[in-house]
Design a protein around this motif. Structure first.
Motif, mmCIF file in Angstrom:
data_model
loop_
_atom_site.group_PDB
_atom_site.id
_atom_site.type_symbol
_atom_site.label_atom_id
_atom_site.label_comp_id
_atom_site.label_asym_id
_atom_site.label_seq_id
_atom_site.Cartn_x
_atom_site.Cartn_y
_atom_site.Cartn_z
ATOM 1 N N THR A 206 45.381 -80.348 15.674
ATOM 2 C CA THR A 206 44.929 -79.488 14.577
ATOM 3 C C THR A 206 45.502 -78.074 14.617
ATOM 4 O OG1 THR A 206 42.837 -80.703 14.479
ATOM 5 C CG2 THR A 206 42.895 -78.557 13.410
ATOM 6 N N ALA A 207 45.341 -77.392 15.745
ATOM 7 C CA ALA A 207 45.624 -75.961 15.789
ATOM 8 C C ALA A 207 47.096 -75.625 15.565
ATOM 9 C CB ALA A 207 45.144 -75.372 17.117
ATOM 10 N N LEU B 283 50.572 -63.702 13.217
ATOM 11 C CA LEU B 283 50.077 -64.694 12.269
ATOM 12 C C LEU B 283 50.053 -66.088 12.883
ATOM 13 C CD1 LEU B 283 51.669 -63.300 9.022
ATOM 14 C CD2 LEU B 283 49.243 -63.812 9.340
ATOM 15 N N CYS B 284 51.030 -66.393 13.727
ATOM 16 C CA CYS B 284 51.014 -67.687 14.417
ATOM 17 C C CYS B 284 49.790 -67.774 15.334
ATOM 18 C CB CYS B 284 52.297 -67.866 15.229
ATOM 19 S SG CYS B 284 52.375 -69.427 16.128
ATOM 20 N N ASP B 285 49.526 -66.704 16.076
ATOM 21 C CA ASP B 285 48.357 -66.674 16.970
ATOM 22 C C ASP B 285 47.061 -66.789 16.168
ATOM 23 O OD1 ASP B 285 50.065 -66.392 19.105
ATOM 24 O OD2 ASP B 285 49.744 -64.233 19.335
ATOM 25 N N TYR B 286 47.024 -66.090 15.036
ATOM 26 C CA TYR B 286 45.864 -66.168 14.148
ATOM 27 C C TYR B 286 45.613 -67.618 13.727
ATOM 28 C CZ TYR B 286 43.522 -66.093 9.559
ATOM 29 O OH TYR B 286 42.695 -66.355 8.502
ATOM 30 N N GLY B 287 46.693 -68.301 13.299
ATOM 31 C CA GLY B 287 46.552 -69.675 12.856
ATOM 32 C C GLY B 287 46.086 -70.609 13.961
ATOM 33 N N MET B 288 46.601 -70.403 15.166
ATOM 34 C CA MET B 288 46.181 -71.233 16.301
ATOM 35 C C MET B 288 44.685 -71.080 16.562
ATOM 36 S SD MET B 288 48.474 -73.178 17.857
ATOM 37 C CE MET B 288 47.798 -73.334 19.514
ATOM 38 N N CYS B 289 44.227 -69.839 16.604
ATOM 39 C CA CYS B 289 42.793 -69.595 16.850
ATOM 40 C C CYS B 289 41.943 -70.135 15.709
ATOM 41 C CB CYS B 289 42.542 -68.099 17.031
ATOM 42 S SG CYS B 289 43.191 -67.412 18.567
ATOM 43 N N LEU B 290 42.415 -69.934 14.483
ATOM 44 C CA LEU B 290 41.668 -70.413 13.318
ATOM 45 C C LEU B 290 41.583 -71.934 13.326
ATOM 46 C CD1 LEU B 290 40.386 -69.267 10.629
ATOM 47 C CD2 LEU B 290 42.487 -70.047 9.534
ATOM 48 N N GLY B 291 42.706 -72.597 13.624
ATOM 49 C CA GLY B 291 42.720 -74.057 13.662
ATOM 50 C C GLY B 291 41.803 -74.613 14.735
ATOM 51 N N THR B 292 41.752 -73.916 15.871
ATOM 52 C CA THR B 292 40.860 -74.349 16.944
ATOM 53 C C THR B 292 39.404 -74.236 16.515
ATOM 54 O OG1 THR B 292 42.483 -73.629 18.600
ATOM 55 C CG2 THR B 292 40.225 -73.980 19.363
ATOM 56 N N ALA B 293 39.053 -73.098 15.911
ATOM 57 C CA ALA B 293 37.685 -72.915 15.418
ATOM 58 C C ALA B 293 37.354 -73.957 14.354
ATOM 59 C CB ALA B 293 37.520 -71.502 14.851
ATOM 60 N N ALA C 137 29.087 -71.316 20.040
ATOM 61 C CA ALA C 137 29.551 -70.041 20.591
ATOM 62 C C ALA C 137 31.053 -70.081 20.855
ATOM 63 C CB ALA C 137 28.793 -69.712 21.872
ATOM 64 N N LYS C 138 31.538 -71.216 21.318
ATOM 65 C CA LYS C 138 32.969 -71.363 21.579
ATOM 66 C C LYS C 138 33.751 -71.284 20.266
ATOM 67 C CE LYS C 138 34.606 -72.144 25.072
ATOM 68 N NZ LYS C 138 35.236 -71.276 26.092
ATOM 69 N N ALA C 139 33.227 -71.922 19.217
ATOM 70 C CA ALA C 139 33.876 -71.840 17.906
ATOM 71 C C ALA C 139 33.899 -70.398 17.413
ATOM 72 C CB ALA C 139 33.144 -72.732 16.901
ATOM 73 N N ALA C 140 32.785 -69.689 17.599
ATOM 74 C CA ALA C 140 32.706 -68.290 17.178
ATOM 75 C C ALA C 140 33.688 -67.425 17.957
ATOM 76 C CB ALA C 140 31.281 -67.769 17.358
ATOM 77 N N GLU C 141 33.893 -67.767 19.206
ATOM 78 C CA GLU C 141 34.834 -67.031 20.052
ATOM 79 C C GLU C 141 36.259 -67.135 19.497
ATOM 80 O OE1 GLU C 141 36.647 -67.810 24.482
ATOM 81 O OE2 GLU C 141 34.473 -68.017 24.249
ATOM 82 N N PHE C 142 36.652 -68.344 19.115
ATOM 83 C CA PHE C 142 37.988 -68.517 18.554
ATOM 84 C C PHE C 142 38.085 -67.911 17.159
ATOM 85 C CE2 PHE C 142 38.439 -71.664 21.940
ATOM 86 C CZ PHE C 142 39.758 -71.454 22.324
ATOM 87 N N ALA C 143 37.016 -68.005 16.395
ATOM 88 C CA ALA C 143 37.020 -67.406 15.055
ATOM 89 C C ALA C 143 37.189 -65.895 15.149
ATOM 90 C CB ALA C 143 35.730 -67.754 14.314
#
Length: 336
Positions: free
Chosen positions: A185-186, A210-220, A300-306
């Protein structure tokens, strides 16, 4: 309060409102998807009509468009619209193949492609979507973009293969879980944002941000998806709830539950082995996850990545940056 703070704090902000800033470009993407889906081969045209008429959030194309706009590019250019359609084709191809592997019967509140037309046709249609995506991307004549698309497609296949080797096992570590999640996904989320940045003429720093943003967003995004499978209902999700465990997939809530309550391992394994909740009901499993704090830890883990999914400091102030900053909160609050 700044407009940026206001839009981020509005947790009820809908996807429609967030993406309204690129509504004209998204309309162009829909037209491009329809154009690319046309085929002189009648069965392909029929299958495409079935796939695209189901709709979808178009999150991945929207991210590409927003990334292009956020770095000052023109997201209405045909090359940008074309690449936004490409990432939706790739995403749809993975869904088609995933549904075959999972023997899924529904997708978006109706029969999945494999259920409706059979596995053989669905496999070939997924292949057609992949090849169409790469054929279209070749028109861009950009080696960096082709490198990104090739790498992310390989990673998605790796993720699916890794997940298959772990099916039915309750002894999955958090590290293994995230390894699969990132590949499946990420990385595609990151690729959408990075390609959008390249098309918009971003600086190297902006491209990486932006790539890092997308990775974190995809993980969340996937963490919330896995939580919703655990806590949601079929009516809301548009597909049966609780399927992950029935299919032998151990997700983060279960990993955390087994860490806190090891004696639940036998019951979890029984669910996967029997492909039913006969040994322990889904409600009882959900209650155990709540009482053990497993659900809270996973949220909480999802919120961390978000929270980590913010490229604002690298981008010029704009409504497009505001929209990017709003998406993580929307993902955390979504119910499907």
């Amino acid at each position: 309060m700044s407009s940026n703070t206001a839009i981020v704090d509005d947790v009820q902000l809908s996807a429609r409102r967030i993406f309204s800033v690129i509504a004209p470009e998204l309309a162009l993407v829909e037209a491009e998807l329809e154009r690319q889906a046309r085929s002189s081969v009648q069965i392909i045209a029929h299958l495409n009509e079935y796939l695209w008429s189901a709709g979808g959030k178009r999150v991945r194309p929207a991210l590409l468009l927003l990334a292009t706009r956020a770095v000052g590019g023109d997201a209405a250019r045909h090359s940008v619209v074309r690449m936004a359609a490409v990432v939706e084709f790739l995403h749809t191809a993975t869904l088609v193949h995933d549904d075959i592997i999972d023997n899924a019967e529904t997708r978006r509140n109706r029969a999945s492609l494999n259920r409706r037309f059979g596995n053989q046709i669905a496999v070939l249609m997924g292949d057609w979507l992949y090849m169409s995506a790469f054929e279209t991307s070749l028109a861009e004549r950009s080696l960096p973009i082709l490198d990104i698309l090739t790498a992310v497609t390989r990673k998605m296949v790796e993720g699916e293969l890794m997940q298959l080797t772990l099916l039915g096992s309750a002894d999955i570590s958090e590290e293994q879980y995230f390894d699969v999640l990132e590949r499946k996904t990420a990385y595609l989320f990151g690729a959408c944002c990075e390609i959008g940045a390249i098309l918009g003429g971003a600086t190297p720093e902006q491209q990486k941000a932006l790539c890092d943003y997308g990775m974190c967003l995809g993980t969340a995004f996937q963490l919330i998806d896995d939580l919703l499978d655990f806590t949601g209902t079929e009516e809301i999700l548009g597909k049966p709830a609780g399927l992950d465990l029935l299919e032998g997939k151990v997700t983060l809530p279960i990993i955390y539950l087994l860490e806190s309550v090891p004696q639940m391992r036998r019951k979890v394994q029984a669910v996967m082995r029997s492909e039913s909740y006969a040994e322990i009901s889904r409600a009882a499993l959900l209650r155990a996850a709540e009482e053990s704090g497993a659900l809270e830890r996973a949220r909480a883990k999802a919120a961390e990545f978000a929270a980590a999914a913010c490229a604002a400091e690298k981008l010029p102030s704009s409504i497009y940056r505001e929209a990017l900053c709003a998406i993580p909160n929307y993902i955390l609050e979504r119910d499907r």
